[in-house]
Design a protein around this motif. Sequence first.
Motif, PDB file in Angstrom:
ATOM      1  N   ARG A 189     -59.663  -5.817 -30.302  1.00 12.54           N
ATOM      2  CA  ARG A 189     -58.737  -4.880 -29.662  1.00 12.54           C
ATOM      3  C   ARG A 189     -58.426  -5.257 -28.218  1.00 12.54           C
ATOM      4  O   ARG A 189     -57.691  -4.537 -27.542  1.00 12.54           O
ATOM      5  CB  ARG A 189     -59.306  -3.458 -29.717  1.00 12.54           C
ATOM      6  CG  ARG A 189     -60.634  -3.286 -29.010  1.00 12.54           C
ATOM      7  CD  ARG A 189     -61.175  -1.871 -29.197  1.00 12.54           C
ATOM      8  NE  ARG A 189     -62.496  -1.692 -28.620  1.00 12.54           N
ATOM      9  CZ  ARG A 189     -62.727  -1.409 -27.343  1.00 12.54           C
ATOM     10  NH1 ARG A 189     -61.703  -1.272 -26.514  1.00 12.54           N
ATOM     11  NH2 ARG A 189     -63.961  -1.262 -26.903  1.00 12.54           N
ATOM     12  N   TRP A 190     -58.973  -6.371 -27.741  1.00 13.43           N
ATOM     13  CA  TRP A 190     -58.742  -6.793 -26.365  1.00 13.43           C
ATOM     14  C   TRP A 190     -57.663  -7.868 -26.292  1.00 13.43           C
ATOM     15  O   TRP A 190     -57.441  -8.601 -27.269  1.00 13.43           O
ATOM     16  CB  TRP A 190     -60.016  -7.381 -25.764  1.00 13.43           C
ATOM     17  CG  TRP A 190     -61.125  -6.414 -25.515  1.00 13.43           C
ATOM     18  CD1 TRP A 190     -61.056  -5.062 -25.533  1.00 13.43           C
ATOM     19  CD2 TRP A 190     -62.484  -6.755 -25.220  1.00 13.43           C
ATOM     20  NE1 TRP A 190     -62.288  -4.528 -25.254  1.00 13.43           N
ATOM     21  CE2 TRP A 190     -63.183  -5.537 -25.060  1.00 13.43           C
ATOM     22  CE3 TRP A 190     -63.168  -7.952 -25.062  1.00 13.43           C
ATOM     23  CZ2 TRP A 190     -64.542  -5.498 -24.755  1.00 13.43           C
ATOM     24  CZ3 TRP A 190     -64.524  -7.918 -24.757  1.00 13.43           C
ATOM     25  CH2 TRP A 190     -65.199  -6.712 -24.599  1.00 13.43           C
ATOM     26  N   PRO A 191     -57.022  -8.017 -25.129  1.00 13.81           N
ATOM     27  CA  PRO A 191     -56.201  -9.208 -24.908  1.00 13.81           C
ATOM     28  C   PRO A 191     -57.066 -10.461 -25.042  1.00 13.81           C
ATOM     29  O   PRO A 191     -58.271 -10.428 -24.755  1.00 13.81           O
ATOM     30  CB  PRO A 191     -55.703  -9.032 -23.461  1.00 13.81           C
ATOM     31  CG  PRO A 191     -55.809  -7.561 -23.198  1.00 13.81           C
ATOM     32  CD  PRO A 191     -56.986  -7.073 -23.987  1.00 13.81           C
ATOM     33  N   GLY A 192     -56.468 -11.567 -25.474  1.00 10.36           N
ATOM     34  CA  GLY A 192     -57.227 -12.758 -25.803  1.00 10.36           C
ATOM     35  C   GLY A 192     -57.982 -13.392 -24.653  1.00 10.36           C
ATOM     36  O   GLY A 192     -58.894 -14.194 -24.883  1.00 10.36           O
ATOM     37  N   HIS A 193     -57.643 -13.045 -23.397  1.00 12.05           N
ATOM     38  CA  HIS A 193     -58.333 -13.669 -22.262  1.00 12.05           C
ATOM     39  C   HIS A 193     -59.576 -12.893 -21.840  1.00 12.05           C
ATOM     40  O   HIS A 193     -60.307 -13.342 -20.952  1.00 12.05           O
ATOM     41  CB  HIS A 193     -57.382 -13.780 -21.063  1.00 12.05           C
ATOM     42  CG  HIS A 193     -56.973 -12.450 -20.499  1.00 12.05           C
ATOM     43  ND1 HIS A 193     -56.016 -11.657 -21.088  1.00 12.05           N
ATOM     44  CD2 HIS A 193     -57.403 -11.779 -19.401  1.00 12.05           C
ATOM     45  CE1 HIS A 193     -55.864 -10.555 -20.371  1.00 12.05           C
ATOM     46  NE2 HIS A 193     -56.685 -10.608 -19.353  1.00 12.05           N
ATOM     47  N   GLN A 194     -59.848 -11.738 -22.442  1.00 17.14           N
ATOM     48  CA  GLN A 194     -60.996 -10.931 -22.051  1.00 17.14           C
ATOM     49  C   GLN A 194     -62.222 -11.309 -22.864  1.00 17.14           C
ATOM     50  O   GLN A 194     -62.186 -11.328 -24.103  1.00 17.14           O
ATOM     51  CB  GLN A 194     -60.694  -9.431 -22.232  1.00 17.14           C
ATOM     52  CG  GLN A 194     -59.660  -8.921 -21.275  1.00 17.14           C
ATOM     53  CD  GLN A 194     -59.495  -7.408 -21.315  1.00 17.14           C
ATOM     54  OE1 GLN A 194     -58.640  -6.862 -20.632  1.00 17.14           O
ATOM     55  NE2 GLN A 194     -60.298  -6.713 -22.104  1.00 17.14           N
ATOM     56  N   TYR A 195     -63.322 -11.569 -22.160  1.00 16.27           N
ATOM     57  CA  TYR A 195     -64.579 -11.949 -22.802  1.00 16.27           C
ATOM     58  C   TYR A 195     -65.727 -11.151 -22.211  1.00 16.27           C
ATOM     59  O   TYR A 195     -65.723 -10.824 -21.017  1.00 16.27           O
ATOM     60  CB  TYR A 195     -64.852 -13.446 -22.630  1.00 16.27           C
ATOM     61  CG  TYR A 195     -64.091 -14.318 -23.607  1.00 16.27           C
ATOM     62  CD1 TYR A 195     -64.684 -14.755 -24.785  1.00 16.27           C
ATOM     63  CD2 TYR A 195     -62.773 -14.676 -23.347  1.00 16.27           C
ATOM     64  CE1 TYR A 195     -63.979 -15.538 -25.686  1.00 16.27           C
ATOM     65  CE2 TYR A 195     -62.067 -15.459 -24.241  1.00 16.27           C
ATOM     66  CZ  TYR A 195     -62.680 -15.892 -25.408  1.00 16.27           C
ATOM     67  OH  TYR A 195     -61.991 -16.660 -26.300  1.00 16.27           O
TER      68      TYR A 195
END
Length: 316
Positions: A189-195
Motif C-alpha cells: 500500500r506504499w509508494p514504491g520508494h518507501q522502505y
Amino acid sequence: MGPDAELHAHPDAEPLDRATERRADGAWLRRAWQCDGTRVLPLSGGRTYVTRGAGGGSRLALVRPRDCPAGGERYLLGTDRAGTVYFAYAADRLPEAPVGAPRVACLDTVAHPLSARDHGMLTHATALENWHRSHGFCCRCGGRTAPELGGHLRRCTACGTEHHPRTDPAVLVLVVDGQDRCLLGSRTRWPGHQYSVFAGYVEPGETAEAAARREAAEEAGVAVGEVRCVETESHPFPGSLMLGYRARVDSSAARADGREIAAVRWFTREALAEAVRAGRVALPDRRYLARRLIEEWYGGRLDPGPEAAGRLRWID
C-alpha cells in the motif's frame, strides 16, 4: 504552583510518576482537580494544543482544571517531583485555546522533538482516550460502563464487571545478514520508494522472539536465527507496545510475500545512505521506532540531500 504560573509544559524531560496509588483515592482526585496549580492536557480525538518549544520542536500547552467545561472525562496522568498533578481531559470538543497556543496537533502531526515527559503524557492520554471511546458498553452483559481509578478502569453499571485498558504487543524486525547488510521491505500500500522494517502483532501463546522470526519468514521469506531486542516504544494506535528487534539470518535468500510486502532489498550502509541522500528511498519518520532501528544499525542519521529533502517525504 500558584494560579499565575506558566501554563505550558515545563522543559523538564523527566517522565511523570504515574501515581498509581492515588487512582483509587476519590477524595484526593477531587482535591487535585479543584487545585488551581493542577495542569490539564485537553484532548479530543487525539488532538490537543501545542506551542513552539526549544530547538524548533513543540511542547504541550496545558490548561487549568477550571478551563475545562463539565461533560468531559478526566484521566490521572501522574505527578512531577514538585508535586504538581497532571490530568488529561477528554471531550467531544477541545476547550478554549490557552493564550499563545493556537496550533492543534496530535501525535502523528506534532512537530518533534517533544520532551520525554511531554511525549509520555500525550501517548498515555491518547491511549486512554482511544480505549474509553471504544469500551462504553460491557462485553459480558451489554450494560453501560463508567470510568474509575482515575480513568484506568471501566466498571459495568449493570453487572459490575471490571474492564481494564489492553496493550497489544507488536514486533518490529530489522533483518541483518552475515555481511552486515540490512533487509528492508516496501509494503503493497506504499509508494514504491518507501522502505521500512518488517512488523506484526504477537499472537496468543507466542513469545515476542517467536513472533519476530515468524514475521520475517512470512513477509520476507528469511529464516531468522538470533534475535535481540533493541528498544521498545508505546504506540497508542490502537494501544500497542512496539518491541523493536534486530534479527540475524544465515542465508541472504529473501522474497516478498506479495500480499503485505511488494518488494524487499538488501542494503549496505553506503548503498542505503546514498539512496536516501539521492531521494530514491524514503524511510519512516524519525519519530517512529522503525527509523530508530534502522539508524541504530547504520550508526548515525540518514538524511536526504538538499535536492531530495523538499520532495521526499514519508506518506503513511
